[in-house]
Design an enzyme around this catalytic site. Structure first.
Site, mmCIF file in Angstrom:
data_model
loop_
_atom_site.group_PDB
_atom_site.id
_atom_site.type_symbol
_atom_site.label_atom_id
_atom_site.label_comp_id
_atom_site.label_asym_id
_atom_site.label_seq_id
_atom_site.Cartn_x
_atom_site.Cartn_y
_atom_site.Cartn_z
ATOM 1 N NE ARG A 10 145.529 67.451 26.038
ATOM 2 C CZ ARG A 10 146.647 67.278 26.734
ATOM 3 N NH1 ARG A 10 146.775 67.819 27.913
ATOM 4 N NH2 ARG A 10 147.614 66.542 26.246
ATOM 5 C CE LYS A 18 128.207 72.752 11.254
ATOM 6 N NZ LYS A 18 127.633 72.710 9.891
ATOM 7 C CD GLU A 63 125.240 81.271 5.219
ATOM 8 O OE1 GLU A 63 124.286 80.576 5.596
ATOM 9 O OE2 GLU A 63 126.349 80.788 4.921
ATOM 10 C CE LYS A 119 124.160 78.039 13.206
ATOM 11 N NZ LYS A 119 125.277 78.298 12.344
ATOM 12 C CD GLU A 169 125.995 69.564 9.633
ATOM 13 O OE1 GLU A 169 126.472 70.620 10.084
ATOM 14 O OE2 GLU A 169 126.285 69.118 8.530
ATOM 15 N NE ARG A 227 125.186 73.287 13.338
ATOM 16 C CZ ARG A 227 126.025 73.814 14.202
ATOM 17 N NH1 ARG A 227 126.133 73.289 15.407
ATOM 18 N NH2 ARG A 227 126.742 74.873 13.899
ATOM 19 C CG ASN A 265 125.079 71.926 5.880
ATOM 20 O OD1 ASN A 265 125.765 72.860 6.275
ATOM 21 N ND2 ASN A 265 125.074 70.749 6.475
ATOM 22 C CG HIS A 307 126.172 75.921 3.127
ATOM 23 N ND1 HIS A 307 124.971 76.586 3.161
ATOM 24 C CD2 HIS A 307 127.010 76.609 3.941
ATOM 25 C CE1 HIS A 307 125.075 77.619 3.981
ATOM 26 N NE2 HIS A 307 126.300 77.664 4.463
ATOM 27 C CG HIS A 359 131.083 74.235 0.961
ATOM 28 N ND1 HIS A 359 130.879 73.374 2.000
ATOM 29 C CD2 HIS A 359 130.970 75.477 1.467
ATOM 30 C CE1 HIS A 359 130.641 74.077 3.111
ATOM 31 N NE2 HIS A 359 130.685 75.353 2.805
ATOM 32 C CG HIS A 368 130.677 80.953 2.789
ATOM 33 N ND1 HIS A 368 130.688 79.668 2.301
ATOM 34 C CD2 HIS A 368 129.783 80.957 3.817
ATOM 35 C CE1 HIS A 368 129.856 78.927 3.010
ATOM 36 N NE2 HIS A 368 129.298 79.688 3.934
HETATM 37 N N1 GLY Z 1 126.495 77.182 9.018
HETATM 38 C C1 GLY Z 1 125.826 75.974 9.216
HETATM 39 C C2 GLY Z 1 125.836 75.488 10.625
HETATM 40 O O1 GLY Z 1 126.240 76.199 11.519
HETATM 41 O O2 GLY Z 1 125.446 74.381 10.886
#
Ligand code: GLY
Length: 372
Positions: free
Chosen positions: A124, A146, A188, A230, A240, A244, A248, A251, A255, A269
């Site tokens: 947990r 994330k 990035e 960040k 997010e 946040r 993206n 992305h 993706h 990526h």
């Molecule tokens: N890589 C995008 C984020 O961490 O929100």
């Protein structure tokens, strides 16, 4: 302590620090002890990193009084799936992991996401530390909590928000990265300039080549800048719900390309994000949000450093807008049938666009697939 640069992150899920500095691996045992005390540590890493740095990291950890076990997974995006997760969880349990143990994610984005996910669900949830080894993970994926695995239906569709207790970033590790990986990570890096920091973009236009040559000072500067951006975003919006989402940029398109190739290494990526950013900027210009010169300028910068700007021509794959649109429709960022896109008004000024129709997206793919 040292010449390490410190960046603080304080999301609701718990505050922690990112330390950036040369040779931080050698100090990692002590840095972890400073934050968490002496613990039993499970390092999760991949074969490539284990071959290069396992001995050094284990030496630093045991030298600071931690007991260490290392679990090694295969390199590459293929390890970010349910079967690898199950295998890792099984290894940890068989070797007697308890709630007082710590997981150290030692690798790039794949290892970070997989190990972070394992840490968030085993028993947990137990403490974990990120020691990212690629440019992409040092500026982005190791910060912000994330965690995820991919499924056949899309990238990162199963995961958690689970913050590490510490992030240790050693830009010197980038010296062992192939140029292709560095360029992918640069996708990035540039994202931060495009979304909120025009001076950073201008700095990269002049100094981006030094970053790709892994000049120590250029890398330390740029990694710290990106981590600061960040950290601020994640501290304000861990889950997010608003700002946040800006991270993206590139992305959603990226993706879709990765999913279309089944997440193999024909497209990394960061390469997908770089191409996706160009498509997002072209979409911004086509819809009248930014000047047409913006995507032209960014494309020129990418091309000067050898970054991809279009989906690669592959002999065993054809890019079909219809297929890419299907992948986009499964994205986490579809709300009420509308695709959420990150677009820009100018370099350094991104915003969330909630009105992207199928026609808009189809035009974006057609423009880039036919473009130069
Ligand atoms: N890589 C995008 C984020 O961490 O929100």
């Amino acid at each position: 302590m040292s010449g390490f640069t410190k960046v603080s992150v304080h999301p609701d899920g718990g505050a922690y620090e990112i330390l950036v500095g040369a040779d931080i691996i050698r100090a990692s045992g002590q840095q972890i002890a400073n934050v968490l005390g002496q613990r039993r540590i499970f390092v999760i890493t991949d074969e490539n990193i284990a071959n290069l740095y396992k001995t050094q990291l284990e030496g630093s950890l045991t030298g600071a009084g931690h007991e260490v076990t290392t679990v090694v997974v295969a390199p590459g995006e293929g390890s970010k799936d349910f079967s690898s997760l199950e295998q890792v969880l099984g290894d940890l349990l068989r070797q007697g992991i308890t709630r007082n143990c710590v997981i150290v994610a030692f690798g790039g984005g794949v290892v970070g996401d997989l190990a972070g996910f394992a840490a968030s669900i085993i028993l947990r949830g137990i403490d974990y530390v990120q020691i990212p080894t690629t440019l992409l993970s040092q500026v982005d994926s190791s910060v912000g909590g994330k965690t995820a695995v991919n499924t056949n239906l899309g990238k990162n569709l199963v995961g958690t928000f689970y913050q590490p207790k510490l992030v240790l970033v050693d830009p010197g590790l980038l010296k062992s990265l192939p140029l292709r990986e560095l360029r992918a990570g640069y996708g990035e890096v540039i994202k931060y300039g495009l979304l909120s920091d025009a001076p950073l973009f201008e700095w990269l236009e002049v100094n981006g080549g030094d970053v790709l040559r892994v000049d120590a000072e250029a890398c330390r500067y740029v990694i710290t800048e990106c981590c600061q951006i960040k950290a601020e975003i994640v501290s304000n919006d861990e889950r997010e719900k608003n700002s946040r989402m800006l991270l993206n940029l590139g992305h959603t398109f990226g993706h879709a390309m990765e999913a279309d190739l089944g997440y193999d290494n024909r497209l990394l990526h960061g390469e997908a994000v770089a191409i996706g950013s160009i498509i997002a900027l072209e979409t911004s210009a086509r819809l009248g949000f930014c000047e047409a010169a913006v995507p032209v300028r960014v494309r020129r910068h990418f091309q000067s450093l050898g970054l991809p700007v279009s989906p690669p021509k592959l002999k065993d794959h054809r890019w079909v807008p219809e297929n890419l649109l299907k992948h986009m429709a499964r994205d986490k960022k579809v709300v009420g049938g509308k695709q959420i896109l990150i677009l820009v008004r100018s370099i350094g000024n991104a915003f969330v666009y909630e009105e992207a129709t199928r026609e808009i997206l189809a035009q974006s793919w057609e423009e880039r697939l036919g473009g130069g």
